[in-house]
Design a protein around this motif. Structure first.
Motif, mmCIF file in Angstrom:
data_model
loop_
_atom_site.group_PDB
_atom_site.id
_atom_site.type_symbol
_atom_site.label_atom_id
_atom_site.label_comp_id
_atom_site.label_asym_id
_atom_site.label_seq_id
_atom_site.Cartn_x
_atom_site.Cartn_y
_atom_site.Cartn_z
ATOM 1 N N VAL A 194 0.830 -1.212 0.000
ATOM 2 C CA VAL A 194 0.000 0.000 0.000
ATOM 3 C C VAL A 194 0.860 1.256 0.000
ATOM 4 C CG1 VAL A 194 -1.767 1.304 1.259
ATOM 5 C CG2 VAL A 194 -1.948 -1.188 1.097
ATOM 6 N N ALA A 195 1.918 1.278 0.785
ATOM 7 C CA ALA A 195 2.766 2.472 0.851
ATOM 8 C C ALA A 195 3.381 2.812 -0.498
ATOM 9 C CB ALA A 195 3.865 2.275 1.888
ATOM 10 N N HIS A 196 3.706 1.795 -1.284
ATOM 11 C CA HIS A 196 4.346 2.022 -2.579
ATOM 12 C C HIS A 196 3.342 2.083 -3.732
ATOM 13 C CE1 HIS A 196 8.528 1.837 -1.240
ATOM 14 N NE2 HIS A 196 8.123 0.933 -0.367
ATOM 15 N N GLY A 197 2.047 1.991 -3.408
ATOM 16 C CA GLY A 197 1.030 2.169 -4.428
ATOM 17 C C GLY A 197 0.720 0.949 -5.268
ATOM 18 N N ALA A 198 1.331 -0.199 -4.952
ATOM 19 C CA ALA A 198 1.000 -1.425 -5.680
ATOM 20 C C ALA A 198 -0.407 -1.889 -5.312
ATOM 21 C CB ALA A 198 2.017 -2.523 -5.375
ATOM 22 N N ALA A 199 -0.820 -1.613 -4.084
ATOM 23 C CA ALA A 199 -2.214 -1.735 -3.645
ATOM 24 C C ALA A 199 -2.631 -0.350 -3.169
ATOM 25 C CB ALA A 199 -2.348 -2.768 -2.538
ATOM 26 N N GLN A 200 -3.895 -0.045 -3.320
ATOM 27 C CA GLN A 200 -4.350 1.298 -2.951
ATOM 28 C C GLN A 200 -4.923 1.364 -1.538
ATOM 29 O OE1 GLN A 200 -5.373 -0.183 -6.082
ATOM 30 N NE2 GLN A 200 -3.457 0.742 -6.791
ATOM 31 N N SER A 227 5.751 7.327 5.097
ATOM 32 C CA SER A 227 5.111 8.637 4.946
ATOM 33 C C SER A 227 3.939 8.591 3.968
ATOM 34 C CB SER A 227 6.135 9.675 4.468
ATOM 35 O OG SER A 227 6.679 9.304 3.220
ATOM 36 N N ASP A 228 3.944 7.642 3.038
ATOM 37 C CA ASP A 228 2.883 7.551 2.044
ATOM 38 C C ASP A 228 1.681 6.731 2.509
ATOM 39 O OD1 ASP A 228 4.209 9.077 0.101
ATOM 40 O OD2 ASP A 228 5.375 7.352 -0.545
ATOM 41 N N LEU A 229 1.716 6.301 3.758
ATOM 42 C CA LEU A 229 0.646 5.471 4.294
ATOM 43 C C LEU A 229 -0.262 6.316 5.175
ATOM 44 C CD1 LEU A 229 0.308 2.413 3.829
ATOM 45 C CD2 LEU A 229 1.289 2.050 6.091
ATOM 46 N N TYR A 230 -1.551 6.264 4.896
ATOM 47 C CA TYR A 230 -2.562 6.983 5.666
ATOM 48 C C TYR A 230 -3.429 5.945 6.354
ATOM 49 C CZ TYR A 230 -6.616 10.082 6.478
ATOM 50 O OH TYR A 230 -7.648 10.794 7.039
ATOM 51 N N ALA A 231 -3.582 6.067 7.677
ATOM 52 C CA ALA A 231 -4.358 5.088 8.446
ATOM 53 C C ALA A 231 -5.538 5.803 9.098
ATOM 54 C CB ALA A 231 -3.472 4.412 9.503
ATOM 55 N N PRO A 232 -6.637 5.999 8.352
ATOM 56 C CA PRO A 232 -7.720 6.857 8.830
ATOM 57 C C PRO A 232 -8.705 6.214 9.796
ATOM 58 C CG PRO A 232 -8.231 6.075 6.633
ATOM 59 C CD PRO A 232 -6.853 5.561 6.963
ATOM 60 N N VAL A 233 -8.724 4.874 9.886
ATOM 61 C CA VAL A 233 -9.781 4.230 10.671
ATOM 62 C C VAL A 233 -9.215 3.124 11.547
ATOM 63 C CG1 VAL A 233 -12.025 3.076 10.613
ATOM 64 C CG2 VAL A 233 -11.404 4.662 8.768
ATOM 65 N N ASN A 240 -3.180 4.401 0.468
ATOM 66 C CA ASN A 240 -2.069 5.118 -0.140
ATOM 67 C C ASN A 240 -2.468 6.573 -0.363
ATOM 68 O OD1 ASN A 240 -0.817 6.112 -2.915
ATOM 69 N ND2 ASN A 240 0.661 4.749 -1.943
ATOM 70 N N ARG A 241 -1.660 7.507 0.128
ATOM 71 C CA ARG A 241 -2.023 8.928 0.071
ATOM 72 C C ARG A 241 -2.180 9.432 -1.369
ATOM 73 N NH1 ARG A 241 -1.597 11.565 4.963
ATOM 74 N NH2 ARG A 241 -0.453 10.467 6.618
ATOM 75 N N ALA A 242 -1.245 9.059 -2.223
ATOM 76 C CA ALA A 242 -1.325 9.525 -3.610
ATOM 77 C C ALA A 242 -2.554 8.954 -4.306
ATOM 78 C CB ALA A 242 -0.055 9.133 -4.366
ATOM 79 N N ALA A 243 -2.854 7.675 -4.032
ATOM 80 C CA ALA A 243 -4.028 7.056 -4.645
ATOM 81 C C ALA A 243 -5.310 7.725 -4.168
ATOM 82 C CB ALA A 243 -4.063 5.565 -4.327
ATOM 83 N N ARG A 256 -13.621 6.824 -5.554
ATOM 84 C CA ARG A 256 -13.861 5.449 -5.118
ATOM 85 C C ARG A 256 -13.345 5.192 -3.703
ATOM 86 N NH1 ARG A 256 -11.871 1.316 -9.647
ATOM 87 N NH2 ARG A 256 -10.060 2.723 -9.695
ATOM 88 N N LEU A 257 -12.173 5.709 -3.387
ATOM 89 C CA LEU A 257 -11.579 5.425 -2.081
ATOM 90 C C LEU A 257 -12.268 6.194 -0.959
ATOM 91 C CD1 LEU A 257 -7.815 5.330 -3.102
ATOM 92 C CD2 LEU A 257 -9.245 3.395 -2.424
ATOM 93 N N GLY A 258 -12.745 7.410 -1.253
ATOM 94 C CA GLY A 258 -13.428 8.199 -0.228
ATOM 95 C C GLY A 258 -14.652 7.502 0.347
#
Length: 221
Positions: free
Chosen positions: A64-70, A85-91, A192-195, A202-204
């Motif tokens: 997820v951090a590297h964007g291979a999975a979103q 740093s590219d990993l967002y853990a909102p829940v 993934n933050r960029a995704a 879709r992700l929201g």
């Protein structure tokens, strides 16, 4: 399809609790996912725009951090260990509860000897372990193991270990006692933050569905 969302889930202790949660938010893996003889790692789902991958917990964070999975589900211990740093853990999904702890042989723990300024620790969490002991003014030499941590003290590899603890039964069966709790652990949704910026449409809504379900589970507890 090129714009297929990849959802990463971990093998092991979290997966059994994660599957009903995925179903509640409308994600159901294909039948082959549940076949114990199937060695595939990527599967379709009931959503035409989403596949699911089943990998080791530490690899969920990396994919997820590297964007291979979103998007994915993993324990907060893994998030803290890598601190991508590219990993967002909102829940906080409110399952997979355990703790990351220091343990040592029962006889040593009972001796109340002062801790030396340099110690050796067997763990698969070297980054968390070093940071924890640094805050106490102790230099931790970490011996990286991927399992069977409880053997390290009896075989002379290290006198202390840092590992996940649920009931403490495995520690007791190996002559160890839990002496310090480093952090409480639970399963988290990661994105993934960029995704998320690129594909918020879709992700929201997925994040909102997981957040609403987690709140519902907390209220029911």
């Amino acid at each position: 399809m090129a714009d297929t969302l990849i959802f990463a889930v971990p093998k092991g202790r979290i997966l059994d609790d994660a599957l009903p949660v995925l179903e509640r938010v409308g994600i159901m893996p294909a039948a082959e996912f549940h076949d114990p003889k199937n060695r595939s790692l990527r599967f379709g789902t009931n959503r035409a725009d989403m596949d699911i991958i089943r990998v080791r917990a530490f690899d969920v964070a990396t994919f997820v951090a590297h964007g291979a999975a979103q998007i994915g589900i993993v324990g907060s211990d893994v998030i803290d260990e890598f601190d991508y740093s590219d990993l967002y853990a909102p829940v906080d999904l409110n399952f997979g509860h355990c703790r990351l702890s220091v343990a040592e042989p029962a006889d040593e723990a009972a001796s109340n000897q002062p801790r030396p300024s340099h110690i050796r620790v067997a763990t698969k969490y070297p980054n968390i372990t070093r940071r924890y002991f640094e805050r106490q003014g102790v230099q931790a030499e970490c011996v990286k193991l991927n399992g069977a941590m409880e053997l390290a003290p009896s075989l002379g590899l290290s006198r202390r270990i840092v590992d996940l603890v649920e009931s403490g039964r495995t520690l007791k069966d190996n002559g160890l006692v839990e002496t310090e709790v480093i952090t409480q652990v639970s399963a988290r949704l990661i994105v993934n933050r960029a995704a998320l910026k690129k594909d918020h449409a879709r992700l929201g809504p997925l994040m909102s569905a997981f957040r609403d379900l987690a709140a519902e589970r907390r209220q029911a507890a």
